[in-house]
Motif scaffolding. Structure first.
Motif, PDB file in Angstrom:
ATOM      1  N   GLY A  23       0.838  -1.205   0.000  1.00 52.01           N
ATOM      2  CA  GLY A  23       0.000   0.000   0.000  1.00 52.01           C
ATOM      3  C   GLY A  23       0.866   1.245   0.000  1.00 52.01           C
ATOM      4  O   GLY A  23       1.875   1.314  -0.682  1.00 52.01           O
ATOM      5  N   ASN A  24       0.483   2.243   0.800  1.00 55.37           N
ATOM      6  CA  ASN A  24       1.205   3.514   0.836  1.00 55.37           C
ATOM      7  C   ASN A  24       2.058   3.687   2.080  1.00 55.37           C
ATOM      8  O   ASN A  24       2.546   4.776   2.342  1.00 55.37           O
ATOM      9  CB  ASN A  24       0.208   4.680   0.746  1.00 55.37           C
ATOM     10  CG  ASN A  24      -0.474   4.732  -0.602  1.00 55.37           C
ATOM     11  OD1 ASN A  24       0.123   4.400  -1.612  1.00 55.37           O
ATOM     12  ND2 ASN A  24      -1.732   5.125  -0.621  1.00 55.37           N
ATOM     13  N   ASP A  25       2.219   2.649   2.882  1.00 56.86           N
ATOM     14  CA  ASP A  25       2.993   2.758   4.123  1.00 56.86           C
ATOM     15  C   ASP A  25       4.481   2.900   3.807  1.00 56.86           C
ATOM     16  O   ASP A  25       5.009   2.215   2.940  1.00 56.86           O
ATOM     17  CB  ASP A  25       2.762   1.535   5.000  1.00 56.86           C
ATOM     18  CG  ASP A  25       3.207   1.759   6.438  1.00 56.86           C
ATOM     19  OD1 ASP A  25       3.517   2.913   6.792  1.00 56.86           O
ATOM     20  OD2 ASP A  25       3.247   0.795   7.198  1.00 56.86           O
ATOM     21  N   THR A  26       5.162   3.807   4.521  1.00 55.05           N
ATOM     22  CA  THR A  26       6.595   4.016   4.353  1.00 55.05           C
ATOM     23  C   THR A  26       7.280   4.009   5.712  1.00 55.05           C
ATOM     24  O   THR A  26       6.635   4.186   6.744  1.00 55.05           O
ATOM     25  CB  THR A  26       6.890   5.359   3.650  1.00 55.05           C
ATOM     26  OG1 THR A  26       6.346   6.416   4.447  1.00 55.05           O
ATOM     27  CG2 THR A  26       6.310   5.409   2.263  1.00 55.05           C
ATOM     28  N   LEU A  27       8.582   3.850   5.693  1.00 50.81           N
ATOM     29  CA  LEU A  27       9.387   3.871   6.899  1.00 50.81           C
ATOM     30  C   LEU A  27       9.582   5.335   7.308  1.00 50.81           C
ATOM     31  O   LEU A  27       9.966   6.162   6.493  1.00 50.81           O
ATOM     32  CB  LEU A  27      10.738   3.201   6.628  1.00 50.81           C
ATOM     33  CG  LEU A  27      11.587   2.819   7.814  1.00 50.81           C
ATOM     34  CD1 LEU A  27      10.835   1.882   8.751  1.00 50.81           C
ATOM     35  CD2 LEU A  27      12.865   2.154   7.350  1.00 50.81           C
ATOM     36  N   GLU A  28       9.292   5.639   8.587  1.00 50.34           N
ATOM     37  CA  GLU A  28       9.359   7.021   9.068  1.00 50.34           C
ATOM     38  C   GLU A  28      10.322   7.155  10.232  1.00 50.34           C
ATOM     39  O   GLU A  28      10.636   6.170  10.910  1.00 50.34           O
ATOM     40  CB  GLU A  28       7.956   7.482   9.493  1.00 50.34           C
ATOM     41  CG  GLU A  28       6.957   7.472   8.363  1.00 50.34           C
ATOM     42  CD  GLU A  28       5.543   7.769   8.818  1.00 50.34           C
ATOM     43  OE1 GLU A  28       5.343   8.146   9.990  1.00 50.34           O
ATOM     44  OE2 GLU A  28       4.634   7.606   8.005  1.00 50.34           O
ATOM     45  N   ASN A  29      10.778   8.387  10.493  1.00 50.55           N
ATOM     46  CA  ASN A  29      11.728   8.679  11.576  1.00 50.55           C
ATOM     47  C   ASN A  29      11.258   8.176  12.934  1.00 50.55           C
ATOM     48  O   ASN A  29      12.046   7.636  13.704  1.00 50.55           O
ATOM     49  CB  ASN A  29      11.996  10.182  11.668  1.00 50.55           C
ATOM     50  CG  ASN A  29      13.059  10.628  10.690  1.00 50.55           C
ATOM     51  OD1 ASN A  29      13.962   9.885  10.352  1.00 50.55           O
ATOM     52  ND2 ASN A  29      12.943  11.859  10.228  1.00 50.55           N
ATOM     53  N   LYS A  30       9.995   8.349  13.237  1.00 54.01           N
ATOM     54  CA  LYS A  30       9.473   7.970  14.557  1.00 54.01           C
ATOM     55  C   LYS A  30       9.479   6.461  14.778  1.00 54.01           C
ATOM     56  O   LYS A  30       9.330   5.995  15.900  1.00 54.01           O
ATOM     57  CB  LYS A  30       8.066   8.538  14.754  1.00 54.01           C
ATOM     58  CG  LYS A  30       7.034   7.951  13.808  1.00 54.01           C
ATOM     59  CD  LYS A  30       5.691   8.584  13.975  1.00 54.01           C
ATOM     60  CE  LYS A  30       4.707   7.976  12.968  1.00 54.01           C
ATOM     61  NZ  LYS A  30       3.433   8.608  13.002  1.00 54.01           N
ATOM     62  N   GLY A  57       5.700  -3.088  13.688  1.00 54.23           N
ATOM     63  CA  GLY A  57       4.601  -2.366  13.047  1.00 54.23           C
ATOM     64  C   GLY A  57       5.052  -1.162  12.254  1.00 54.23           C
ATOM     65  O   GLY A  57       4.224  -0.349  11.849  1.00 54.23           O
ATOM     66  N   ALA A  58       6.363  -1.026  12.024  1.00 52.35           N
ATOM     67  CA  ALA A  58       6.858   0.106  11.236  1.00 52.35           C
ATOM     68  C   ALA A  58       6.263   0.074   9.827  1.00 52.35           C
ATOM     69  O   ALA A  58       5.963   1.109   9.246  1.00 52.35           O
ATOM     70  CB  ALA A  58       8.384   0.093  11.172  1.00 52.35           C
TER      71      ALA A  58
END
Length: 183
Positions: free
Chosen positions: A80-87, A137-138
């Motif tokens: 989908g549109n999920d990406t790896l983020e800083n948090k 869950g990242a």
């Protein structure tokens, strides 16, 4: 003419009194696609591709002037549109969890079922072994499956303590000195 009318009327009444049942069976072979089901039973997988340290010749050591780049790959069909983020990335140096202002995440490549990210770390001011943790869950796929936690032990020692050296001359006789180098 009377006879013709009577004859026609008799034929007509005879036809009405005969019960005709017609049965027909139609067979049709046709496939109709009602729905396409995509059953996803696997969670997204995050794996380490490599670690780069710009401290050439001493890649297992770094200080606040060095840049460390960590490449990870996410494998998932239905991302989908999920990406790896800083948090979603925790940085530990020694036993301390640190907040690093100079942390960048870049998506390098997205192809088929894989995404490659580069995590760039700069200006680490603490001391100790560098460990990165990508939280559970990242990455979540379209079916709701979440990635497991990934702990990356970089084997890079962050050392920002400058050596303290002293040069001491001790006079032992007239004109003769004993030189000691102490660190």
């Amino acid at each position: 003419m009377n006879r013709k009318i009577i004859f026609t009327l008799i034929i007509f009444l005879t036809c009405l009194s005969i019960c005709i049942i017609v049965e027909a069976k139609y067979i049709s072979e046709e496939q109709i696609e009602i729905a396409t089901l995509n059953i996803d039973r696997t969670r997204p997988i995050i794996e380490l591709l490599g670690i780069e340290n710009n401290n050439k010749g001493y890649e297992n050591y770094a200080n606040s002037t060095h840049t460390i780049k960590i490449k990870v790959k996410v494998k998932e069909k239905n991302i989908g549109n999920d990406t790896l983020e800083n948090k979603e990335i925790v940085i530990k140096v020694g036993d301390k969890t640190i907040e690093l202002k100079d942390k960048k995440i870049k998506e390098l490549k997205r192809e088929n079922d894989e995404i490659i990210y580069e995590i760039e770390l700069n200006k680490i001011s603490e001391n100790g072994l560098l460990i990165l943790e990508i939280k559970k869950g990242a990455i979540t796929d379209t079916a709701g499956w979440q990635s497991n936690e990934l702990k990356i032990e970089t084997k890079i020692l962050i050392d920002n303590i400058k050596p303290d050296a002293k040069f001491i001359e001790e006079e032992i006789e007239k004109g003769k000195v004993n030189r000691n180098n102490k660190c």
